[in-house]
Design a protein around this motif. Structure first.
Motif, PDB file in Angstrom:
ATOM      1  N   ILE A   1      -8.346 -13.605  -4.319  1.00  0.00           N
ATOM      2  CA  ILE A   1      -8.036 -12.101  -4.433  1.00  0.00           C
ATOM      3  C   ILE A   1      -6.589 -11.941  -4.133  1.00  0.00           C
ATOM      4  CG2 ILE A   1      -8.468  -9.771  -4.199  1.00  0.00           C
ATOM      5  CD1 ILE A   1     -11.291 -10.342  -3.566  1.00  0.00           C
ATOM      6  N   PHE A   2      -5.714 -11.303  -5.272  1.00  0.00           N
ATOM      7  CA  PHE A   2      -4.475 -10.932  -5.069  1.00  0.00           C
ATOM      8  C   PHE A   2      -4.433  -9.333  -4.871  1.00  0.00           C
ATOM      9  CE2 PHE A   2      -3.901 -14.545  -8.345  1.00  0.00           C
ATOM     10  CZ  PHE A   2      -3.468 -15.433  -7.368  1.00  0.00           C
ATOM     11  N   PHE A   3      -3.718  -9.046  -3.793  1.00  0.00           N
ATOM     12  CA  PHE A   3      -3.533  -7.773  -3.409  1.00  0.00           C
ATOM     13  C   PHE A   3      -1.960  -7.211  -3.639  1.00  0.00           C
ATOM     14  CE2 PHE A   3      -7.585  -8.954  -1.288  1.00  0.00           C
ATOM     15  CZ  PHE A   3      -8.491  -7.640  -1.351  1.00  0.00           C
ATOM     16  N   ASP A   4      -1.683  -6.351  -4.146  1.00  0.00           N
ATOM     17  CA  ASP A   4      -0.427  -5.891  -4.545  1.00  0.00           C
ATOM     18  C   ASP A   4      -0.122  -4.563  -3.722  1.00  0.00           C
ATOM     19  OD1 ASP A   4       2.156  -5.602  -5.179  1.00  0.00           O
ATOM     20  OD2 ASP A   4       1.627  -4.807  -7.306  1.00  0.00           O
TER      21      ASP A   4
ATOM     22  N   MET B   1      -7.330 -14.691   0.468  1.00  0.00           N
ATOM     23  CA  MET B   1      -6.539 -13.436  -0.043  1.00  0.00           C
ATOM     24  C   MET B   1      -5.069 -14.091  -0.122  1.00  0.00           C
ATOM     25  SD  MET B   1      -8.489 -10.342   1.627  1.00  0.00           S
ATOM     26  CE  MET B   1      -8.339 -10.667   3.120  1.00  0.00           C
ATOM     27  N   VAL B   2      -4.463 -13.239  -0.959  1.00  0.00           N
ATOM     28  CA  VAL B   2      -2.859 -13.334  -0.952  1.00  0.00           C
ATOM     29  C   VAL B   2      -2.507 -11.893  -1.120  1.00  0.00           C
ATOM     30  CG1 VAL B   2      -0.596 -14.403  -2.176  1.00  0.00           C
ATOM     31  CG2 VAL B   2      -2.661 -15.637  -2.111  1.00  0.00           C
ATOM     32  N   VAL B   3      -1.814 -11.604  -0.060  1.00  0.00           N
ATOM     33  CA  VAL B   3      -1.630  -9.910   0.001  1.00  0.00           C
ATOM     34  C   VAL B   3       0.002  -9.681   0.194  1.00  0.00           C
ATOM     35  CG1 VAL B   3      -2.029  -7.888   1.415  1.00  0.00           C
ATOM     36  CG2 VAL B   3      -3.870  -9.665   1.421  1.00  0.00           C
ATOM     37  N   VAL B   4       0.457  -8.825  -0.693  1.00  0.00           N
ATOM     38  CA  VAL B   4       1.685  -8.265  -0.584  1.00  0.00           C
ATOM     39  C   VAL B   4       1.230  -6.851   0.109  1.00  0.00           C
ATOM     40  CG1 VAL B   4       3.688  -7.131  -1.962  1.00  0.00           C
ATOM     41  CG2 VAL B   4       2.873  -9.351  -2.606  1.00  0.00           C
ATOM     42  N   THR B   5       2.269  -6.799   1.159  1.00  0.00           N
ATOM     43  CA  THR B   5       1.918  -5.570   2.099  1.00  0.00           C
ATOM     44  C   THR B   5       3.199  -5.308   2.904  1.00  0.00           C
ATOM     45  OG1 THR B   5       0.406  -4.399   3.658  1.00  0.00           O
ATOM     46  CG2 THR B   5       0.809  -6.704   3.956  1.00  0.00           C
ATOM     47  N   HIS B   6       3.366  -4.032   3.396  1.00  0.00           N
ATOM     48  CA  HIS B   6       4.033  -3.509   4.444  1.00  0.00           C
ATOM     49  C   HIS B   6       3.443  -3.135   5.839  1.00  0.00           C
ATOM     50  CE1 HIS B   6       7.600  -3.166   1.874  1.00  0.00           C
ATOM     51  NE2 HIS B   6       7.030  -2.730   1.181  1.00  0.00           N
TER      52      HIS B   6
END
Length: 258
Positions: free
Chosen positions: A161-164, A192-197
Motif C-alpha cells: 500500500i502506497f500512502f501519499d 507500506m511505502v509512506v510519504v509523510t511529515h
C-alpha cells in the motif's frame, strides 16, 4: 518484493527525480521524508504509474519492467498488486462508503457484488468504520474519510500500500485516528511505502527511512540512525527545523523530560 532502480523524472525539462533507487521487502514500512517540493509524491506516483518515469526500472515479484517502455499489461499488473491512499481521500461523492470501498472489486475486478460487500464490510470493520457503510462522503469527518480510503486500499488485498501524506489534509484532531489505523496495519505485517511529515510515526513504525531533497535520496537508513545520528548536513538541518521542540540539535537524541 519490490525494487526500483535509478528512477528519473522531469516536468517541462526540469528534473524532479534524479536517480532514485529503493528496495521494499515483505512487511517493510518504508517512510519517505523531505521538504515540500523534494519529489517525494512524484516518486510515489511513479511507483504506481500515476506518473510515468522517464528512466529506470522496476522489479516486482518475478516481473521486470523498463520504466521507459512499460506496457499497459505491466501497469495493470502493478496496480492489481498495489493500492494507493491519497492525501485528499479521492472518494466518490455520489457513492456510499461501502460502494466506495468495493468499487475497485466490482468494477475493477468484476467481482460479484455480494462477495465484494463481504470483503468491504470486513475492511471497514478493520479501520473502525463498520457503522458508516451507508453514509456518503459529505457526512464524514476528514479522519473518517481517510479511514475509508485506507479500507478501500485494504479491500483489494494488495501486496503493497502506497500512502501519499495521508494526514496532511486533516485537522489536527483527526490525525491520531488515521495514524492509529496505519500503526495497526504495520503490526499486522502489511507492507507500506509512506510519504509523510509525521516524524513520530516515522520513528516508531518505520523499518527504513529515506530522506529526499532536490529530487535525490540524500540519506537513508534505520529510523534510529536517521533521527539520532544523521550523516548529511542537509538531513540535520531538516530535522532541526521539524524537531526543534523535542530533539537536541547536537546529537538529535530525545530531550529527557523532568
Amino acid at each position: 518484493m519490490l525494487t526500483v532502480h535509478h528512477i528519473a523524472k522531469s516536468f517541462h525539462g526540469k528534473p524532479v527525480l534524479k536517480d532514485i533507487s529503493m528496495e521494499v521487502s515483505k512487511g517493510d514500512v518504508i517512510v519517505i521524508l523531505g521538504p515540500s517540493g523534494s519529489g517525494k509524491t512524484t516518486f510515489l506516483r511513479c511507483l504506481n504509474f500515476l506518473e510515468k518515469a522517464d528512466k529506470g526500472s522496476m522489479d516486482f515479484g518475478e516481473k521486470h519492467m523498463d520504466m521507459e517502455k512499460v506496457s499497459p499489461q505491466d501497469i495493470a499488473y502493478v496496480r492489481k498488486h498495489t493500492a494507493f491512499v491519497f492525501q485528499n481521500y479521492n472518494l466518490f461523492a455520489n457513492q456510499t462508503v461501502l460502494k466506495n470501498v468495493t468499487i475497485g472489486l466490482t468494477i475493477g475486478r468484476g467481482m460479484k457484488t455480494s462477495e465484494a460487500y463481504e470483503i468491504g464490510r470486513s475492511a471497514l470493520a478493520e479501520v473502525g468504520m463498520a457503522d458508516y457503510e451507508s453514509y456518503y462522503p459529505y457526512q464524514l469527518s476528514g479522519g473518517q474519510a481517510q479511514r475509508v480510503g485506507i479500507a478501500r486500499a485494504m479491500a483489494v488485498r494488495p501486496d503493497v500500500i502506497f500512502f501519499d501524506e495521508p494526514t496532511s489534509a486533516l485537522d489536527p484532531e483527526w490525525v491520531g485516528e488515521v495514524l492509529g489505523v496505519m500503526k495497526k496495519l504495520a503490526r499486522e505485517g502489511i507492507t507500506m511505502v509512506v510519504v509523510t511529515h509525521e516524524m513520530g510515526f516515522a520513528r516508531e513504525v518505520g523499518t527504513h527511512v529515506i530522506f529526499m531533497d532536490g529530487g535525490v535520496a540524500v540519506e537513508e537508513g534505520t529510523p534510529d540512525a536517521i533521527f539520532r545520528c544523521p550523516k548529511e548536513e542537509r538531513t540535520r538541518r531538516f530535522l532541526r527545523r521539524i524537531l526543534t521542540d523535542r530533539y537536541q540539535e547536537k546529537d538529535f537524541s530525545p530531550v529527557r523530560e523532568s
